[in-house]
Design a protein around this motif. Structure first.
Motif, short mmCIF file in Angstrom:
data_model
loop_
_atom_site.label_atom_id
_atom_site.label_comp_id
_atom_site.label_asym_id
_atom_site.label_seq_id
_atom_site.Cartn_x
_atom_site.Cartn_y
_atom_site.Cartn_z
N PHE A 156 -7.22 9.79 -2.98
CA PHE A 156 -7.32 8.80 -4.00
C PHE A 156 -7.46 9.66 -5.34
CE2 PHE A 156 -8.81 6.60 -0.14
CZ PHE A 156 -7.98 5.79 -0.31
N ASN A 157 -8.14 10.95 -5.20
CA ASN A 157 -8.78 11.69 -6.61
C ASN A 157 -7.66 12.93 -6.44
OD1 ASN A 157 -10.29 9.71 -7.53
ND2 ASN A 157 -11.43 10.22 -5.57
N GLY A 158 -7.21 13.70 -5.61
CA GLY A 158 -6.28 14.71 -5.61
C GLY A 158 -5.14 14.65 -6.62
N PRO A 159 -4.70 15.89 -6.77
CA PRO A 159 -3.39 16.10 -7.92
C PRO A 159 -2.20 15.38 -7.37
CG PRO A 159 -3.87 18.12 -6.68
CD PRO A 159 -5.30 17.22 -6.37
N VAL A 160 -1.58 14.78 -8.18
CA VAL A 160 -0.30 14.03 -7.93
C VAL A 160 0.76 15.05 -7.38
CG1 VAL A 160 1.46 12.48 -8.59
CG2 VAL A 160 -0.76 12.11 -9.52
N VAL A 161 1.41 14.50 -6.09
CA VAL A 161 2.40 15.47 -5.64
C VAL A 161 3.65 14.80 -5.85
CG1 VAL A 161 3.20 16.46 -3.52
CG2 VAL A 161 0.86 16.78 -3.83
N GLN A 162 3.71 13.44 -5.61
CA GLN A 162 5.05 12.88 -5.44
C GLN A 162 4.70 11.40 -6.01
OE1 GLN A 162 7.58 13.38 -1.96
NE2 GLN A 162 7.91 11.02 -1.88
N ILE A 163 5.82 10.84 -6.69
CA ILE A 163 5.63 9.27 -7.09
C ILE A 163 6.85 8.64 -6.34
CG2 ILE A 163 5.70 7.58 -8.97
CD1 ILE A 163 4.89 9.73 -10.68
N ASN A 164 6.76 7.49 -5.72
CA ASN A 164 7.87 6.94 -4.74
C ASN A 164 8.08 5.73 -5.76
OD1 ASN A 164 8.16 8.68 -2.69
ND2 ASN A 164 6.20 7.63 -1.79
N THR A 165 9.20 5.76 -6.27
CA THR A 165 9.96 4.42 -6.79
C THR A 165 11.14 4.16 -6.12
OG1 THR A 165 11.39 6.10 -8.26
CG2 THR A 165 9.16 5.61 -9.14
N THR A 166 11.79 2.92 -6.66
CA THR A 166 13.04 2.50 -5.98
C THR A 166 13.94 1.64 -7.09
OG1 THR A 166 13.74 1.26 -4.16
CG2 THR A 166 11.99 0.28 -5.30
N ARG A 167 14.97 1.31 -6.57
CA ARG A 167 15.62 0.56 -7.78
C ARG A 167 15.52 -1.00 -7.38
NH1 ARG A 167 18.53 5.08 -6.00
NH2 ARG A 167 19.31 6.43 -7.84
N VAL A 168 15.44 -1.56 -8.42
CA VAL A 168 15.23 -2.93 -8.39
C VAL A 168 15.65 -3.54 -9.40
CG1 VAL A 168 12.66 -2.43 -7.72
CG2 VAL A 168 13.29 -2.89 -10.14
N ASN A 169 15.78 -5.21 -9.15
CA ASN A 169 16.45 -6.04 -9.96
C ASN A 169 15.25 -6.54 -11.03
OD1 ASN A 169 18.07 -6.64 -7.37
ND2 ASN A 169 19.04 -6.83 -9.43
N ALA A 170 15.18 -6.09 -12.27
CA ALA A 170 14.37 -6.32 -13.29
C ALA A 170 14.86 -7.79 -13.70
CB ALA A 170 14.31 -5.65 -14.53
N THR A 171 13.84 -8.62 -13.93
CA THR A 171 14.16 -9.94 -14.36
C THR A 171 15.23 -10.21 -15.33
OG1 THR A 171 11.85 -10.61 -13.92
CG2 THR A 171 13.17 -12.30 -14.83
N SER A 172 15.15 -9.40 -16.61
CA SER A 172 16.17 -9.66 -17.63
C SER A 172 16.24 -8.87 -18.62
CB SER A 172 15.96 -11.26 -18.33
OG SER A 172 14.75 -11.13 -19.12
N LEU A 173 17.18 -8.48 -19.39
CA LEU A 173 17.28 -7.64 -20.48
C LEU A 173 18.27 -8.36 -21.55
CD1 LEU A 173 17.73 -3.64 -20.71
CD2 LEU A 173 18.77 -5.29 -22.37
N ASP A 174 17.51 -8.64 -22.64
CA ASP A 174 18.47 -9.40 -23.98
C ASP A 174 18.60 -8.44 -24.88
OD1 ASP A 174 18.50 -11.45 -22.07
OD2 ASP A 174 16.88 -12.76 -23.13
N THR A 175 19.70 -8.05 -25.51
CA THR A 175 19.72 -7.42 -26.65
C THR A 175 20.81 -8.20 -27.59
OG1 THR A 175 20.28 -5.28 -27.56
CG2 THR A 175 21.37 -6.03 -25.63
N VAL B 166 18.00 -1.58 -11.93
CA VAL B 166 17.12 -0.10 -12.95
C VAL B 166 16.35 0.48 -11.90
CG1 VAL B 166 17.01 -1.65 -15.27
CG2 VAL B 166 15.05 -1.82 -13.24
N GLN B 167 16.11 1.90 -12.24
CA GLN B 167 15.03 2.57 -11.64
C GLN B 167 13.62 2.27 -12.10
OE1 GLN B 167 16.23 6.67 -11.07
NE2 GLN B 167 14.14 7.37 -11.24
N GLU B 168 12.75 2.04 -11.20
CA GLU B 168 11.33 1.68 -11.56
C GLU B 168 11.10 3.24 -12.60
OE1 GLU B 168 8.86 -0.68 -8.36
OE2 GLU B 168 9.57 1.25 -7.59
N ASN B 169 10.30 2.69 -13.56
CA ASN B 169 9.70 3.84 -14.36
C ASN B 169 8.69 4.53 -13.65
OD1 ASN B 169 7.53 4.56 -16.56
ND2 ASN B 169 9.61 4.64 -17.55
N PHE B 170 8.71 5.83 -13.39
CA PHE B 170 7.74 6.62 -12.72
C PHE B 170 6.31 6.54 -13.48
CE2 PHE B 170 9.40 9.38 -16.00
CZ PHE B 170 8.34 10.23 -16.24
#
Length: 732
Positions: free
Chosen positions: A549-568, A524-528
């Motif tokens: 630390f307190n300025g306006p957000v310019v960019q959020i860095n995410t990656t693709r990860v292996n989430a532990t599980s998804l059961d449906t 999955v892609q990490e939730n921003f």
């Protein structure tokens, strides 16, 4: 997966193309939004087929043209609430404690030369800065977007089969699609880099250095459009033959590809910095020019640009460049297959299939030079990326009629990937027991394996998302950069199904199926938003302008990860009944889907029970507990009338739910109706003309209101309201 390959974790939809057709079939469709907008769609289709002694030929083509439905015609969001950016024009400014010593930290100040007077939405913090009211001059961008984009589409398909001998046939399929889409955007994007307006700027009303928190165009400016183009093609060639009377073999090769391009405009950050310092303009010499003299111009970021000190349109054009994203994807697939009978069992002959496949996927993303250098003030940019992956497969399947009432199916597939991803062996076993023609019980178990794709391991993408900053309390669009992850592990899954088909009385068919999918190491892609919530002041994950630390957000860095599980898991139910009535046939029917389980182990949020939730803050998707379609049709001679009632259950809006109040997305019910007349049957003609009229969402139900960008859940609901359509089909 054992039958179709590693990506078929939850199943496969088979599209069977039309063959053996002879004649001409022409169809014209017209569809229009009937309320709050004039979006229209025209679609023309043609099908031609010919069959000769040694060959069959089928040709098809279609053209469609869709005009846009924009938010000035049908706005679903609440003004000043759902589509509000903290960065507007008029702008806000950041005053530091160096300028006002009484301030303990950098503070936002509303432009004292104007906000609400020029269409801004002031949001005061109530703090006296000595330089003006602390707060933000916000911008509502809700009327600049398209609910239905303008689109033109051309599609073509051809299939040719030639019998080389009585036992061997050559087949060729070619398909092509060309799609052009145009979407609307705000007049300009926000400037997230917070450049400094120097005290020497002739329009600087503060008389001190301040940070610029706005956009170069906003209220009163026209939107700009973003074009997208996509070309997709597929060429498949095969040779099929027989060995003896019972065995069939196939050798095939498929080459498929897609080229797409997106062009979107944004401010070049360095050019804006220069223009704030009086060195803006295409002809300004940065080394020799004097600020504000000759060809060198100041960009005025203050509200006086609306009145006494307007910006030169040529300067505004110079500040903007186009981000060009060009993507390529290619696939090469070679298949070999052998099928036939094997041995005899009490229920009949066992049938088998043996096959081998080799596939190569190629991927490339190419960006412009500005993007490669992260030069944009909002889009930031993107590096180029490319990669490829190959996989070899061996597979087999056997159908075993154990008795006259019990049939078993077994399958096994081995796949080996390059890039050190590894290999997998996936089985499937299924049983079907049919003691009578009126009752059937079926069940299956299978495992699956999904390797990370080239784009997941090597691709890098930067997109825009609306995010709520827990530090500043502001909500705005920010850049979300997702990096590929070479360390990704494959997904593995177990899939169980159990179902029954029952005909308790003639023409009444009941079907119920239980399904259960358990996926481990979900890619999955990490939730921003979850990353922003968890790492709000970690500069490696959340990039801020000015104060890290307190300025306006310019960019959020995410990656693709292996989430532990998804059961449906869940249940699908279908009921179909036919009743002879008034020399016609009345057919009531029902289809329903119930999701019993949607359990997510999220990388940031931990364990999440996602049933009945929008799942905005985790890796899941919107998941209503119930969906159902109730249908009723009546056919008599050349007449056919059909109506459907479509229901989507309510679900929790976790973006807006608090510890005090639980907010829900309301349940939604719509009605579709259609009437079709076979003119050929009326006049007993050998050529047939079928005329169809209908309405989708007959009562013009708006999608449920959601306090989010756009005002509704784009993953679940349709924003268009009532659609009326007319279709004419002519066959000869």
């Amino acid at each position: 997966s054992p039958l179709y390959g590693s990506d078929a974790v939850a199943g496969v939809v088979n599209f069977v193309t039309r063959k053996g057709f002879e004649g001409v079939d022409l169809q014209a469709d017209y569809k229009a939004v009937d309320s709050e907008g004039d979006s229209q769609e025209v679609k023309l289709q043609a099908l031609y087929g010919v069959q000769k002694d040694r060959f069959d030929l089928t040709l098809a083509a279609s053209f469609s043209d869709v005009t846009e439905l924009d938010t000035t015609e049908r706005r679903l969001s609440v003004f000043g609430q759902d589509d509000v950016s903290s960065l507007g024009n008029p702008a806000s400014f950041v005053v530091s404690p160096d300028t006002v010593p009484s301030l303990s930290s950098p503070t936002f100040v509303i432009d004292p030369t104007g906000c609400e007077d020029f269409g801004g939405i002031p949001f005061a913090f109530g703090q006296d800065t000595g330089l003006g009211t602390s707060g933000l001059c916000r911008f509502d961008f809700g009327e600049f977007f398209t609910l239905v984009p303008e689109q033109q589409k051309i599609e073509a398909y051809g299939a040719f089969d030639y019998r080389l001998t009585d036992d061997m046939t050559f087949g060729l399929e070619v398909s092509y699609a060309d799609i052009g889409t145009t979407r609307g955007n705000s007049p300009s994007f926000p400037v997230l880099t917070q450049p400094i307006v120097p005290a020497t700027h002739p329009d600087n009303v503060f008389g001190a250095d301040v940070g610029y928190f706005g956009r170069i165009k906003g209220n009163g400016a026209p939107r700009f459009d973003t074009p997208h183009t996509s070309e997709t093609w597929r060429i498949a060639a095969d040779i099929q033959g027989r060995v003896g009377e019972d065995y069939n073999w196939t050798l095939s090769y498929v080459y498929a590809g897609n080229d797409h391009q997106q062009i979107i405009e944004d401010v070049v950050a360095d050019r804006l910095v220069n223009a704030l310092n009086g060195l803006g303009g295409a002809d300004c010499n940065l080394m020799m020019g004097a600020p504000g003299q000759g060809a060198c111009q100041y960009f005025n970021p203050f509200a006086t640009s609306f009145t006494t000190s307007p910006n030169d349109p040529a300067l505004l054009d110079f500040l903007v460049e186009s981000q060009v994203r060009a993507g390529e994807a290619r696939a090469h697939v070679v298949d070999a297959l052998l099928t036939g009978p094997w041995f005899t069992l009490p229920g009949g002959k066992a049938e088998f299939a043996l096959g081998a496949q080799y596939r190569v996927d190629e991927f490339r993303l190419d960006y412009d030079d500005f993007s490669n250098n992260d030069a944009f003030a909002f889009l930031i940019g993107n590096p180029d990326s490319e990669g490829n992956i190959g996989v070899a497969s061996l597979f087999g399947e056997i159908v075993l009629p154990l008795t006259e009432t019990l049939t078993a199916q077994a399958a096994l597939r081995y796949e080996a990937y390059d890039k050190d991803i590894g290999d997998t062996l996936d089985p499937k076993i299924a049983l079907a027991w049919q003691p009578t023609d009126l009752f059937k019980l079926r069940g299956s178990y299978a495992t699956s394996f999904r390797a990370p794709s080239v784009s997941q391991t090597a691709g890098i993408s930067t997109i825009l998302n609306q995010a709520s900053d827990p530090v500043t309390g502001t909500t705005s669009f920010v850049a979300n950069r997702t990096l590929g992850n070479e360390a990704l592990q494959p997904e593995t899954a177990k899939n169980y199904t159990l179902g029954a088909l029952w005909t308790p009385v003639p023409k009444l068919n009941l079907t119920i199926d239980y399904w259960n999918i358990q996926v481990e190491d979900v890619i999955v892609q990490e939730n921003f938003q979850a990353v922003l919530d968890a790492f709000a002041q970690d500069s490696s994950r959340v990039v801020r302008a000015g104060d890290p630390f307190n300025g306006p957000v310019v960019q959020i860095n995410t990656t693709r990860v292996n989430a532990t599980s998804l059961d449906t898991s869940g249940v699908d139910i279908a009921i179909d009944y036919e009743v002879d009535l008034w020399n016609g046939v009345l057919r009531p029917q029902m289809e329903a889907n119930y999701v019993a389980e949607y359990e997510i182990d999220d990388p940031q949020q931990g364990f999440v029970d996602g049933v009945g939730s929008r799942n905005f803050r985790n890796i899941g998707t919107s998941m209503p507990e119930w969906r159902a379609n109730l249908g009723l049709s009546y056919g008599k001679g050349p007449h056919q009338f059909t109506t459907f009632v479509r229901y989507i259950d309510n679900y929790i809006d976790d973006q807006n739910t608090t510890s005090i109040e639980q907010v829900k997305v309301a349940a939604h019910t719509t009605i579709d109706v259609q009437y079709a007349l076979s003119v050929g049957d009326v006049f007993a003609s050998s050529n047939d003309i079928i005329l169809t009229v209908g309405a989708t969402n007959l009562t013009n139900e708006a999608p449920p209101q959601v306090a989010t960008n756009g005002g509704y859940d784009t993953k679940i609901h349709d924003p268009r309201g009532r659609l009326l359509y007319l279709r004419a089909q002519f066959s000869f």
